[in-house]
Design a protein around this motif. Structure first.
Motif, PDB file in Angstrom:
ATOM      1  N   UNK A   1      -9.118  35.711  -6.210  1.00  0.00           N
ATOM      2  CA  UNK A   1      -8.477  36.836  -6.877  1.00  0.00           C
ATOM      3  C   UNK A   1      -7.384  37.393  -5.960  1.00  0.00           C
ATOM      4  N   UNK A   2      -6.486  38.196  -6.521  1.00  0.00           N
ATOM      5  CA  UNK A   2      -5.465  38.843  -5.694  1.00  0.00           C
ATOM      6  C   UNK A   2      -6.140  39.854  -4.756  1.00  0.00           C
ATOM      7  N   UNK A   3      -7.051  40.670  -5.286  1.00  0.00           N
ATOM      8  CA  UNK A   3      -7.866  41.569  -4.467  1.00  0.00           C
ATOM      9  C   UNK A   3      -9.292  41.004  -4.486  1.00  0.00           C
ATOM     10  N   UNK A   4      -9.740  40.504  -3.349  1.00  0.00           N
ATOM     11  CA  UNK A   4     -11.012  39.780  -3.298  1.00  0.00           C
ATOM     12  C   UNK A   4     -11.975  40.485  -2.338  1.00  0.00           C
ATOM     13  N   UNK A   5     -13.083  41.026  -2.856  1.00  0.00           N
ATOM     14  CA  UNK A   5     -13.993  41.800  -1.985  1.00  0.00           C
ATOM     15  C   UNK A   5     -14.830  40.933  -1.059  1.00  0.00           C
ATOM     16  N   UNK A   6     -15.104  41.469   0.140  1.00  0.00           N
ATOM     17  CA  UNK A   6     -16.032  40.863   1.100  1.00  0.00           C
ATOM     18  C   UNK A   6     -17.038  41.934   1.514  1.00  0.00           C
ATOM     19  N   UNK A   7     -18.308  41.525   1.639  1.00  0.00           N
ATOM     20  CA  UNK A   7     -19.315  42.496   2.058  1.00  0.00           C
ATOM     21  C   UNK A   7     -19.427  42.494   3.584  1.00  0.00           C
ATOM     22  N   UNK A   8     -20.417  43.203   4.112  1.00  0.00           N
ATOM     23  CA  UNK A   8     -20.559  43.342   5.558  1.00  0.00           C
ATOM     24  C   UNK A   8     -20.803  42.005   6.245  1.00  0.00           C
ATOM     25  N   UNK A   9     -21.399  41.056   5.512  1.00  0.00           N
ATOM     26  CA  UNK A   9     -21.679  39.749   6.110  1.00  0.00           C
ATOM     27  C   UNK A   9     -20.450  38.860   6.128  1.00  0.00           C
TER      28      UNK A   9
ATOM     29  N   UNK B   1     -14.515  39.996  -9.320  1.00  0.00           N
ATOM     30  CA  UNK B   1     -14.074  40.966 -10.343  1.00  0.00           C
ATOM     31  C   UNK B   1     -12.946  40.390 -11.192  1.00  0.00           C
ATOM     32  N   UNK B   2     -12.947  40.677 -12.493  1.00  0.00           N
ATOM     33  CA  UNK B   2     -11.821  40.242 -13.335  1.00  0.00           C
ATOM     34  C   UNK B   2     -10.561  41.018 -12.978  1.00  0.00           C
ATOM     35  N   UNK B   3      -9.402  40.404 -13.231  1.00  0.00           N
ATOM     36  CA  UNK B   3      -8.131  41.093 -12.958  1.00  0.00           C
ATOM     37  C   UNK B   3      -7.274  41.083 -14.225  1.00  0.00           C
ATOM     38  N   UNK B   4      -7.842  41.647 -15.307  1.00  0.00           N
ATOM     39  CA  UNK B   4      -7.121  41.717 -16.567  1.00  0.00           C
ATOM     40  C   UNK B   4      -5.895  42.615 -16.439  1.00  0.00           C
ATOM     41  N   UNK B   5      -4.818  42.221 -17.056  1.00  0.00           N
ATOM     42  CA  UNK B   5      -3.569  42.996 -17.081  1.00  0.00           C
ATOM     43  C   UNK B   5      -3.113  43.386 -15.668  1.00  0.00           C
ATOM     44  N   UNK B   6      -3.392  42.518 -14.690  1.00  0.00           N
ATOM     45  CA  UNK B   6      -2.984  42.748 -13.299  1.00  0.00           C
ATOM     46  C   UNK B   6      -3.574  44.022 -12.702  1.00  0.00           C
ATOM     47  N   UNK B   7      -4.742  44.445 -13.215  1.00  0.00           N
ATOM     48  CA  UNK B   7      -5.443  45.589 -12.635  1.00  0.00           C
ATOM     49  C   UNK B   7      -6.396  45.075 -11.561  1.00  0.00           C
ATOM     50  N   UNK B   8      -6.274  45.609 -10.347  1.00  0.00           N
ATOM     51  CA  UNK B   8      -7.020  45.084  -9.216  1.00  0.00           C
ATOM     52  C   UNK B   8      -8.141  46.032  -8.797  1.00  0.00           C
ATOM     53  N   UNK B   9      -9.288  45.445  -8.491  1.00  0.00           N
ATOM     54  CA  UNK B   9     -10.448  46.207  -8.062  1.00  0.00           C
ATOM     55  C   UNK B   9     -10.366  46.393  -6.546  1.00  0.00           C
ATOM     56  N   UNK B  10     -10.266  47.626  -6.080  1.00  0.00           N
ATOM     57  CA  UNK B  10     -10.054  47.877  -4.654  1.00  0.00           C
ATOM     58  C   UNK B  10     -11.199  48.639  -4.010  1.00  0.00           C
ATOM     59  N   UNK B  11     -12.363  48.661  -4.669  1.00  0.00           N
ATOM     60  CA  UNK B  11     -13.517  49.355  -4.103  1.00  0.00           C
ATOM     61  C   UNK B  11     -14.111  48.536  -2.963  1.00  0.00           C
TER      62      UNK B  11
END
Length: 268
Positions: free
Chosen positions: A142-150, A159-169
């Protein structure tokens, strides 16, 4: 020559500005290769000549001398806030490409060093110049790709990136990998390098009938046969290429699933 795709440029600049807005301490990874150097160039363009991020170089100590010279020259010319990160404990213990498998060496000197750099710098986002067409595993990103503590990458739950909306949590002690040039192809990079006159290490340009199409550690890269000694010739060569861009990279040859294993562990 075909006109450069300014739509890709606009998309990348938008992602870079969004990253600066949404994160407190982003860092940008620079390997001195054509992709991360193009990304650095785009960052300077997005912020009117400045690079408002810490620039990290993950130094295995096995890079080509030409890459170190290029790094030192342009870090100074472009006024970069450069941090060089090395896994000194692993190097002192003798880790190297001749002492272990490519997977073990890359994990120790790249992935673990990156982990150290992110923790030491307190970075909540890391910007990388990977492209989807470079490798099938990277195409899953993904453009914004989450990584956990490990540090692990859960490619089966992204996470899906519909309509170029990025998940940044960002999860506790985790971070986000940001991939602003994920939609670029190798030919797009070279067309852009030609249009913008972006400097690159001389390793990419043919000498004595050979050049490097992909660069990294000197011990793990093989040149390809080529007469392309300027950017125009490389553009023409890449357009007609039938062999994969990373055909000369040793870690890809050692194990067909090496990239999948490396990225699952946190490799860039």
């Amino acid at each position: 020559m075909q006109a450069v795709d300014r739509g890709l440029e606009n998309e990348t600049i938008h992602i870079l500005r969004e990253t600066r807005e949404r994160f407190e301490r982003p860092a940008l990874l620079w390997s001195m290769g054509k992709d991360s150097t193009t990304l650095l160039w785009l960052t300077r363009k997005a912020f009117f000549g400045e690079v408002p991020f810490t620039v990290l170089h993950i130094d295995t100590s096995y890079k080509f001398p030409e890459m170190y010279r290029f790094r030192d020259r342009y870090a100074k010319e472009w006024g970069l806030d450069l941090t060089v990160v090395r896994n000194e404990a692993a190097l002192e213990a003798g880790m190297g490409p001749d002492k272990a498998s490519k997977l073990e060496c890359c994990t120790a000197l790249k992935t673990n060093a990156l982990q150290q750099g992110i923790r030491d710098g307190g970075h909540d986002a890391v910007i990388l110049g990977i492209r989807g067409d470079e490798h099938g595993v990277r195409a899953k990103e993904r453009v914004f790709s989450p990584r956990d503590a490990s540090f692990a990458w859960n490619y089966q739950d992204q996470p899906p990136e519909f309509w170029d909306l990025h998940q940044a949590t960002v999860a506790d002690d985790g971070h986000i990998r940001v991939h602003p040039i994920l939609n670029w192809r190798e030919i797009d990079i070279w067309e852009y390098v030609r249009a913008e006159d972006i400097p690159l290490p001389e390793l990419y340009f043919a000498e004595n009938g050979r050049r490097y199409r992909s660069i990294g550690c000197q011990t793990c890269c093989k040149p390809v046969e080529s007469q392309a000694n300027d950017v125009v010739d490389i553009v023409l060569e890449v357009r007609g290429a039938r062999e994969g861009e990373r055909a000369g990279r040793a870690q890809d040859k050692e194990d067909a699933a090496a990239m999948q294993k490396l990225r699952a562990l946190g490799y860039m």
